[in-house]
Design a protein around this motif. Structure first.
Motif, PDB file in Angstrom:
ATOM      1  N   MET A 100      40.445  67.245 -50.904  1.00  0.00           N
ATOM      2  CA  MET A 100      40.158  68.196 -49.826  1.00  0.00           C
ATOM      3  C   MET A 100      38.756  68.766 -50.027  1.00  0.00           C
ATOM      4  SD  MET A 100      42.293  71.636 -48.770  1.00  0.00           S
ATOM      5  CE  MET A 100      41.656  72.719 -47.489  1.00  0.00           C
ATOM      6  N   LEU A 101      37.973  68.768 -48.970  1.00  0.00           N
ATOM      7  CA  LEU A 101      36.614  69.299 -49.026  1.00  0.00           C
ATOM      8  C   LEU A 101      36.675  70.806 -48.776  1.00  0.00           C
ATOM      9  CD1 LEU A 101      34.906  66.484 -46.899  1.00  0.00           C
ATOM     10  CD2 LEU A 101      34.951  66.702 -49.396  1.00  0.00           C
ATOM     11  N   TRP A 102      36.817  71.565 -49.845  1.00  0.00           N
ATOM     12  CA  TRP A 102      37.090  72.983 -49.681  1.00  0.00           C
ATOM     13  C   TRP A 102      36.003  73.912 -50.197  1.00  0.00           C
ATOM     14  CZ3 TRP A 102      37.271  76.121 -54.009  1.00  0.00           C
ATOM     15  CH2 TRP A 102      37.384  75.474 -55.246  1.00  0.00           C
TER      16      TRP A 102
ATOM     17  N   GLN B  10      40.313  80.927 -62.237  1.00  0.00           N
ATOM     18  CA  GLN B  10      39.345  81.355 -61.232  1.00  0.00           C
ATOM     19  C   GLN B  10      39.162  80.284 -60.156  1.00  0.00           C
ATOM     20  OE1 GLN B  10      38.153  84.255 -60.886  1.00  0.00           O
ATOM     21  NE2 GLN B  10      37.849  85.275 -62.837  1.00  0.00           N
ATOM     22  N   GLN B  11      39.135  79.030 -60.583  1.00  0.00           N
ATOM     23  CA  GLN B  11      38.980  77.947 -59.607  1.00  0.00           C
ATOM     24  C   GLN B  11      40.207  77.838 -58.722  1.00  0.00           C
ATOM     25  OE1 GLN B  11      36.944  74.278 -60.616  1.00  0.00           O
ATOM     26  NE2 GLN B  11      38.671  73.081 -59.810  1.00  0.00           N
ATOM     27  N   ASP B  12      41.396  78.006 -59.327  1.00  0.00           N
ATOM     28  CA  ASP B  12      42.629  77.986 -58.527  1.00  0.00           C
ATOM     29  C   ASP B  12      42.586  79.061 -57.453  1.00  0.00           C
ATOM     30  OD1 ASP B  12      43.662  75.913 -60.027  1.00  0.00           O
ATOM     31  OD2 ASP B  12      44.895  77.193 -61.301  1.00  0.00           O
ATOM     32  N   LYS B  13      42.132  80.239 -57.844  1.00  0.00           N
ATOM     33  CA  LYS B  13      42.061  81.345 -56.880  1.00  0.00           C
ATOM     34  C   LYS B  13      41.073  81.028 -55.765  1.00  0.00           C
ATOM     35  CE  LYS B  13      41.146  86.318 -56.546  1.00  0.00           C
ATOM     36  NZ  LYS B  13      40.830  87.551 -57.318  1.00  0.00           N
ATOM     37  N   ALA B  14      39.932  80.476 -56.124  1.00  0.00           N
ATOM     38  CA  ALA B  14      38.928  80.126 -55.117  1.00  0.00           C
ATOM     39  C   ALA B  14      39.485  79.090 -54.140  1.00  0.00           C
ATOM     40  CB  ALA B  14      37.674  79.594 -55.802  1.00  0.00           C
ATOM     41  N   PHE B  15      40.156  78.079 -54.681  1.00  0.00           N
ATOM     42  CA  PHE B  15      40.743  77.044 -53.832  1.00  0.00           C
ATOM     43  C   PHE B  15      41.786  77.635 -52.886  1.00  0.00           C
ATOM     44  CE2 PHE B  15      44.382  74.091 -53.344  1.00  0.00           C
ATOM     45  CZ  PHE B  15      43.785  73.143 -52.533  1.00  0.00           C
TER      46      PHE B  15
ATOM     47  N   GLU C 268      39.169  70.147 -36.550  1.00  0.00           N
ATOM     48  CA  GLU C 268      38.205  71.195 -36.229  1.00  0.00           C
ATOM     49  C   GLU C 268      37.212  71.471 -37.356  1.00  0.00           C
ATOM     50  OE1 GLU C 268      40.509  74.566 -34.977  1.00  0.00           O
ATOM     51  OE2 GLU C 268      41.735  73.316 -33.643  1.00  0.00           O
ATOM     52  N   ARG C 269      37.617  71.168 -38.589  1.00  0.00           N
ATOM     53  CA  ARG C 269      36.731  71.491 -39.716  1.00  0.00           C
ATOM     54  C   ARG C 269      36.501  70.308 -40.661  1.00  0.00           C
ATOM     55  NH1 ARG C 269      39.497  75.834 -38.124  1.00  0.00           N
ATOM     56  NH2 ARG C 269      41.399  75.293 -39.250  1.00  0.00           N
ATOM     57  N   GLN C 270      37.152  69.181 -40.404  1.00  0.00           N
ATOM     58  CA  GLN C 270      36.949  67.935 -41.160  1.00  0.00           C
ATOM     59  C   GLN C 270      36.995  68.161 -42.682  1.00  0.00           C
ATOM     60  OE1 GLN C 270      34.338  68.723 -38.571  1.00  0.00           O
ATOM     61  NE2 GLN C 270      36.007  68.000 -37.286  1.00  0.00           N
ATOM     62  N   VAL C 271      38.087  68.732 -43.167  1.00  0.00           N
ATOM     63  CA  VAL C 271      38.187  69.048 -44.592  1.00  0.00           C
ATOM     64  C   VAL C 271      38.993  68.019 -45.381  1.00  0.00           C
ATOM     65  CG1 VAL C 271      37.970  71.511 -44.124  1.00  0.00           C
ATOM     66  CG2 VAL C 271      40.252  70.489 -44.295  1.00  0.00           C
ATOM     67  N   LEU C 272      39.670  67.119 -44.678  1.00  0.00           N
ATOM     68  CA  LEU C 272      40.522  66.162 -45.378  1.00  0.00           C
ATOM     69  C   LEU C 272      39.706  64.979 -45.902  1.00  0.00           C
ATOM     70  CD1 LEU C 272      42.663  67.850 -43.872  1.00  0.00           C
ATOM     71  CD2 LEU C 272      44.002  65.744 -43.639  1.00  0.00           C
ATOM     72  N   GLU C 273      40.085  64.525 -47.079  1.00  0.00           N
ATOM     73  CA  GLU C 273      39.525  63.327 -47.674  1.00  0.00           C
ATOM     74  C   GLU C 273      40.564  62.211 -47.614  1.00  0.00           C
ATOM     75  OE1 GLU C 273      36.681  64.430 -51.225  1.00  0.00           O
ATOM     76  OE2 GLU C 273      38.562  65.529 -51.453  1.00  0.00           O
ATOM     77  N   PRO C 274      40.126  60.950 -47.800  1.00  0.00           N
ATOM     78  CA  PRO C 274      41.099  59.849 -47.821  1.00  0.00           C
ATOM     79  C   PRO C 274      42.181  60.103 -48.871  1.00  0.00           C
ATOM     80  CG  PRO C 274      38.872  58.978 -47.666  1.00  0.00           C
ATOM     81  CD  PRO C 274      38.729  60.460 -47.892  1.00  0.00           C
TER      82      PRO C 274
END
Length: 287
Positions: free
Chosen positions: A1-3, A75-80, A218-224
């Motif tokens: 996921m492009l997050w 911290q990364q989990d929270k950001a995600f 709408e936001r193109q966040v999915l990756e293959p």
């Protein structure tokens, strides 16, 4: 996921560095604490002494079990999670506006070990849950390790599916569906109540798919491979698979969330159209 470049939600309460006693005050002592105080009063002992001792013990336990600070992974989990939550907010605000309604953002509470919610005291073993009484989602992030290691559901979009599913319950609460189902369950036999609960859960899976549709279109966040990760996660937490793993056999009448096939199918149904109207599991002839 492009997050990583996504908007981050402010609706997160991080309680992972707060010990159990401090989260719930005397609630973590529960009814036992109250009984001890009453017994002390009966024998002429100042109950304040007992309560102070309990509070000191709870504080010591909190200091022992609560981490002093969050790790880099925490911290990364929270950001995600804040990005995923923000994306669900953007999706459901727009969909509610289109329907002439107003979407109220839920809060996401991150905890470690146990937590006090308006729906009661819960431990990590409960798994992620939504409490309609305070409109909050609750998650012990260690659940993601179990999801990956024990259930075989890997990938960040598998985790995003979990959050989107709980947000789906929030949507049901705002629409009044959750209250109607709970009321109907109280008037039903145990088997009928379970069947209603399954339909409630499958609708939340479908709403998760609706969110995924809009996140991509709408936001193109999915990756293959992301959709496959979500479907795999939905299958991993199917009642039949969990019961087979836990006890070696399945009891369909006791299902509360739906089978692996049903959960995957309703997520795919929501993802295929992006329309909440397709998620009417209560009038569906076949689940």
């Amino acid at each position: 996921m492009l997050w990583k470049n996504g908007r981050r939600s402010d609706n997160i309460e991080d309680q992972r560095t707060v010990g159990p006693a401090r989260r719930g005050g005397l609630v973590s002592g529960g009814i036992g604490t109250i009984i001890l105080a009453l017994v002390a009063l009966y024998f002429g002992v100042d109950p304040g002494v007992v309560l102070n001792q309990v509070a000191q013990q709870q504080t010591q336990q909190s200091a022992q079990h609560a981490p002093a600070e969050l790790s880099a992974q925490d911290q990364q989990d929270k950001a995600f999670l804040s990005v995923v939550l923000a994306d669900t907010e953007d999706t459901w605000r727009e969909l509610f506006q289109q329907a002439g309604r107003q979407y109220v953002d839920p809060k996401l509470v991150l905890f470690s070990g146990a937590v006090q919610s308006a729906c009661g005291y819960a431990q990590a073993a409960t798994g992620p849950f939504y409490c309609p009484s305070d409109q909050k989602l609750y998650l012990d992030t260690q659940f993601f390790q179990e999801l990956q290691q024990r259930l075989g559901a890997r990938g960040d979009f598998a985790q995003a599916y979990v959050i989107a599913h709980e947000v789906g319950h929030h949507v049901q609460n705002l629409l009044g569906v959750e209250a109607k189902v709970r009321e109907a369950m109280q008037r039903s036999s145990p088997q009928r109540a379970n069947a209603l609960l399954v339909r409630l859960e499958l609708q939340a899976d479908c709403y998760a798919g609706v969110w995924a549709y809009h996140a991509q279109h709408e936001r193109q966040v999915l990756e293959p491979g992301d959709v496959e990760e979500a479907i795999n996660a939905a299958q991993a937490v199917g009642d039949d698979r969990l019961q087979q793993r836990a006890q070696g056999y399945v009891v369909p009448d006791s299902f509360t969330h739906g089978t692996s096939a049903q959960r995957a199918r309703w997520f795919e149904t929501g993802f295929a159209s992006g329309r909440p109207q397709v998620c009417d599991t209560f009038n569906a002839a076949q689940l």
